[in-house]
Design a protein around this motif. Structure first.
Motif, mmCIF file in Angstrom:
data_model
loop_
_atom_site.group_PDB
_atom_site.id
_atom_site.type_symbol
_atom_site.label_atom_id
_atom_site.label_comp_id
_atom_site.label_asym_id
_atom_site.label_seq_id
_atom_site.Cartn_x
_atom_site.Cartn_y
_atom_site.Cartn_z
ATOM 1 N N UNK A 1 0.838 -1.191 0.000
ATOM 2 C CA UNK A 1 0.000 0.000 0.000
ATOM 3 C C UNK A 1 0.876 1.245 0.000
ATOM 4 N N UNK A 2 1.488 1.506 -1.132
ATOM 5 C CA UNK A 2 2.348 2.673 -1.270
ATOM 6 C C UNK A 2 1.523 3.945 -1.258
ATOM 7 N N UNK A 3 2.093 5.013 -0.677
ATOM 8 C CA UNK A 3 1.471 6.286 -1.024
ATOM 9 C C UNK A 3 2.165 6.782 -2.295
ATOM 10 N N UNK A 4 1.637 7.832 -2.877
ATOM 11 C CA UNK A 4 2.100 8.170 -4.223
ATOM 12 C C UNK A 4 3.594 8.495 -4.262
ATOM 13 N N UNK A 5 4.103 9.141 -3.208
ATOM 14 C CA UNK A 5 5.515 9.526 -3.296
ATOM 15 C C UNK A 5 6.416 8.296 -3.244
ATOM 16 N N UNK A 6 6.009 7.274 -2.504
ATOM 17 C CA UNK A 6 6.830 6.047 -2.470
ATOM 18 C C UNK A 6 6.790 5.367 -3.832
ATOM 19 N N UNK A 7 5.608 5.346 -4.445
ATOM 20 C CA UNK A 7 5.496 4.743 -5.773
ATOM 21 C C UNK A 7 6.378 5.496 -6.776
ATOM 22 N N UNK A 8 6.311 6.826 -6.722
ATOM 23 C CA UNK A 8 7.138 7.625 -7.648
ATOM 24 C C UNK A 8 8.623 7.362 -7.419
ATOM 25 N N UNK A 9 8.993 7.311 -6.148
ATOM 26 C CA UNK A 9 10.418 7.134 -5.835
ATOM 27 C C UNK A 9 10.908 5.766 -6.331
ATOM 28 N N UNK A 10 10.093 4.738 -6.054
ATOM 29 C CA UNK A 10 10.502 3.383 -6.446
ATOM 30 C C UNK A 10 10.597 3.274 -7.964
ATOM 31 N N UNK A 11 9.577 3.786 -8.646
ATOM 32 C CA UNK A 11 9.587 3.703 -10.105
ATOM 33 C C UNK A 11 10.741 4.510 -10.695
ATOM 34 N N UNK A 12 10.913 5.731 -10.173
ATOM 35 C CA UNK A 12 11.946 6.605 -10.735
ATOM 36 C C UNK A 12 13.322 5.973 -10.575
ATOM 37 N N UNK A 13 13.595 5.398 -9.396
ATOM 38 C CA UNK A 13 14.913 4.799 -9.152
ATOM 39 C C UNK A 13 15.171 3.667 -10.131
ATOM 40 N N UNK A 14 14.137 2.837 -10.307
ATOM 41 C CA UNK A 14 14.341 1.669 -11.165
ATOM 42 C C UNK A 14 14.376 2.047 -12.637
ATOM 43 N N UNK A 15 13.565 3.034 -13.021
ATOM 44 C CA UNK A 15 13.578 3.448 -14.431
ATOM 45 C C UNK A 15 14.910 4.120 -14.775
ATOM 46 N N UNK A 16 15.455 4.819 -13.798
ATOM 47 C CA UNK A 16 16.781 5.428 -14.005
ATOM 48 C C UNK A 16 17.808 4.325 -14.304
ATOM 49 N N UNK A 17 17.776 3.273 -13.471
ATOM 50 C CA UNK A 17 18.726 2.174 -13.688
ATOM 51 C C UNK A 17 18.517 1.550 -15.064
ATOM 52 N N UNK A 18 17.246 1.383 -15.457
ATOM 53 C CA UNK A 18 16.961 0.771 -16.762
ATOM 54 C C UNK A 18 17.518 1.639 -17.886
ATOM 55 N N UNK A 19 17.319 2.938 -17.751
ATOM 56 C CA UNK A 19 17.779 3.852 -18.803
ATOM 57 C C UNK A 19 19.303 3.803 -18.930
ATOM 58 N N UNK A 20 19.975 3.788 -17.776
ATOM 59 C CA UNK A 20 21.447 3.759 -17.801
ATOM 60 C C UNK A 20 21.972 2.433 -18.343
ATOM 61 N N UNK A 21 21.178 1.352 -18.116
ATOM 62 C CA UNK A 21 21.614 0.069 -18.672
ATOM 63 C C UNK A 21 21.410 0.027 -20.186
#
Ligand SMILES: Nc1ncnc2c1ncn2[C@@H]1O[C@H](COP(=O)(O)OP(=O)(O)OP(=O)(O)O)[C@@H](O)[C@H]1O
Ligand SMILES: [Mg+2]
Length: 406
Positions: free
Chosen positions: A80-100
Motif C-alpha cells: 500500500x504505497x502512497x504516491x511519493x513512495x510509488x514515484x520514488x521506487x519507479x523513478x529509481x528503477x527506471x533510471x537504472x533501466x535507462x542507464x543500462x
C-alpha cells in the motif's frame, strides 16, 4: 532421504525444479515482446490466481525471457504505497533501466530527454527536498511535472519508450501483488501504458495478483480491457501435478510409486505450493530410491502441521476478533463463495453491521469478490483451516455505528 538434495521448493517465488502447466503464459509473453520489437501492438498480461497457485514464479520467468532478449525489467512488489513512495521506487528503477540501455557518456538527445523527464517526475516525490534521484540530469519544465500521476507517468513512459526504441530494445514494468496498488495508481499506470502502446513504443507492463485486482473505473477500465489479457491460473491438472511431484525426484534418481503419486495429488488438489510442501516433507521421511504410499502417509502429519503453523496461521494472526468471526462463519457455510447476507445471518447480525469487516478482509487480501455480493477466500483450503483453528463461532459485540445511535 538426504535433506541436502531435497529437490522441492516450498518457498514463495522459488522456481520449482519442474515448472509445469504455465507454458501458455510464457509463450504469449515471448510473442508480445517480439511484436513490440517490430513496432506492433499486442495485449499484455496480468495473471490472476489464488495464493500459492504460482503467480510470482511465472512473473519471474517473464523477467528472464525479457532479459534474454536484452530488454530491461523494472520490478515492483506492490504494497500500500502512497504516491511519493510509488514515484520514488519507479523513478529509481527506471533510471537504472535507462542507464543500462545506454551509459550516460553515450546518451543521445532522446536519452537526455528521457533522463530529464525522469528527473521532473522525481521532483514531485518529496517537497522537503530530502530525497533526489541522485544524478545531475536537469529537469524539463512542462514534462512529467504536472503533479498528476497518470499525466506524469505518460510523459515518462513516452520519453523512455522513444529512447528505448533507438536501441531496438524495450522496458518491461513488472508488478507483483497488483491488488495492493491503490486504484488511482493502477489507473495511472494503465493510462500511461495505453498512450505508449498507441505510439507503438517498446514499453509494456505485466502483473500478477489475486483474482480480483483493484476494480478500475471509467476510461481506465475500457483501456485495460483492450490492453491486457487477464489469464486466471489455477491448480495444476492431475497430469501436471504428477510431473511436479515426479520430475524433481527423478532428476535425483528417485521414483514415485503410482499409488503414492495419486494420493499426494489428491491431498494437494494440484495446488503448486501444497505440492512443494508435501513433496518436501515426503522426501524427508522416504528412504531408498522409491517413494511409497507409506512414506506419503507418514509425511502427511508434518505437512499439515507445517501449513497450519505458517501458510494459514500468518493470515489468521493478522485478523481482529470480528474479522476472525467473519471468516469462521464463512468457513462454516462451506468452501464455495458465500453471500454477504448469509454470512451476516449466521453471525446473527445485519449485513450492514458486518459490511465494514468484510471490506477490511478484502482490503487485506484475505477475501475477494468473485461476483457481486459474494466473497471467497484467496487462500485455497482456508475454510477447512478455519474450522480446525477456531472450533466455535464466537461473535464479539459490534459497536453501534454513530449514525444509527439515538
Ligand atoms: N508451475 C509450477 N509447478 C510446480 N510448482 C510451482 C509452479 N509454480 C509455482 N510453484 C511452486 O509453488 C509455490 C508458490 O509459488 P508462487 O510464490 O509463485 O505463488 P504465488 O501465487 O505467487 O503465491 P502468493 O499468492 O502467496 O504470492 C512455490 O513453492 C513454487 O516453487
Ligand atoms: Mg506471489
Amino acid at each position: 532421504m538426504d535433506s541436502i538434495t531435497n529437490p522441492y521448493t516450498p518457498n514463495a517465488g522459488a522456481r520449482p525444479d519442474a515448472m509445469v502447466g504455465r507454458e501458455e503464459q510464457t509463450a504469449a509473453f515471448g510473442v508480445l515482446l517480439q511484436r513490440l520489437e517490430v513496432g506492433r501492438t499486442s495485449q499484455s498480461l496480468i495473471v490472476r490466481g489464488l495464493r500459492g497457485v504460482g503467480k510470482t514464479v511465472p512473473l519471474n520467468e517473464l523477467r528472464e525471457i525479457a532479459e534474454r532478449r536484452s530488454w530491461k525489467v523494472v520490478e515492483l512488489e506492490a504494497s500500500k504505497f502512497d504516491e511519493s513512495v510509488l514515484r520514488r521506487t519507479l523513478a529509481t528503477q527506471l533510471k537504472a533501466a535507462l542507464l543500462q540501455l545506454s551509459p550516460r557518456a553515450k546518451w543521445s538527445e532522446r536519452f537526455e530527454w528521457a533522463g530529464s523527464a525522469l528527473t521532473s517526475f522525481s521532483l514531485a516525490v518529496d517537497l522537503q527536498g530530502t530525497w533526489s534521484l541522485g544524478w545531475s540530469v536537469p529537469s524539463t519544465e512542462g514534462v512529467a511535472d504536472h503533479g498528476d500521476l497518470a499525466l506524469d507517468l505518460t510523459d515518462v513512459f513516452l520519453e523512455l519508450g522513444r529512447a528505448a526504441e533507438e536501441t531496438g530494445r524495450g522496458i518491461v514494468i513488472s508488478v507483483d501483488e497488483v491488488q495492493f496498488l491503490k486504484r488511482e495508481q493502477l489507473e495511472g499506470i494503465i493510462q500511461a501504458v495505453y498512450k505508449t502502446v498507441q505510439r507503438k513504443l517498446p514499453i509494456t507492463f505485466v502483473g500478477a495478483g489475486i483474482p480480483q485486482i483493484a476494480e478500475l473505473a471509467g476510461d481506465a477500465k475500457s483501456y485495460a480491457e483492450r490492453l491486457f489479457k487477464f489469464p486466471e491460473i489455477s491448480a495444476l491438472t492431475d497430469a501436471d501435478a504428477a510431473a511436479a511431484f515426479a520430475d524433481p525426484a527423478r532428476n535425483e534418481g528417485v521414483e514415485w510409486d503410482d499409488n503414492a503419486l495419486k494420493y499426494a495429488i489428491a491431498m494437494t488438489r494440484g495446488y503448486p505450493y501444497f505440492i512443494q510442501e508435501l513433496g518436501h516433507e515426503v522426501w524427508e521421511v522416504a528412504t531408498g530410491d522409491r517413494i511409497t504410499l507409506e512414506s506419503v502417509h507418514y509425511a502427511i502429519e508434518a505437512y499439515e502441521a507445517k501449513l497450519d503453523s505458517s501458510f494459514f496461521r500468518v493470515r489468521l494472526d493478522r485478523a481482529t476478533p470480528l474479522q476472525t468471526a467473519y471468516m469462521r462463519a464463512m468457513a462454516q457455510l462451506g468452501a464455495a463463495p458465500q453471500k454477504a447476507a448469509d454470512v451476516a445471518g449466521l453471525m446473527g447480525r445485519e449485513s450492514a453491521q458486518v459490511a465494514p469487516t468484510r471490506a477490511e478482509l478484502i482490503d487485506m487480501g484475505l477475501l475477494y469478490t468473485p461476483e457481486h455480493g459474494y466473497a471467497a477466500f484467496t487462500v485455497p483450503d482456508f475454510d477447512k483451516f478455519m474450522l480446525r483453528a477456531v472450533p466455535n463461532l464466537e461473535v464479539p459485540p459490534i459497536r453501534k455505528r454513530r449514525s444509527t445511535q439515538r
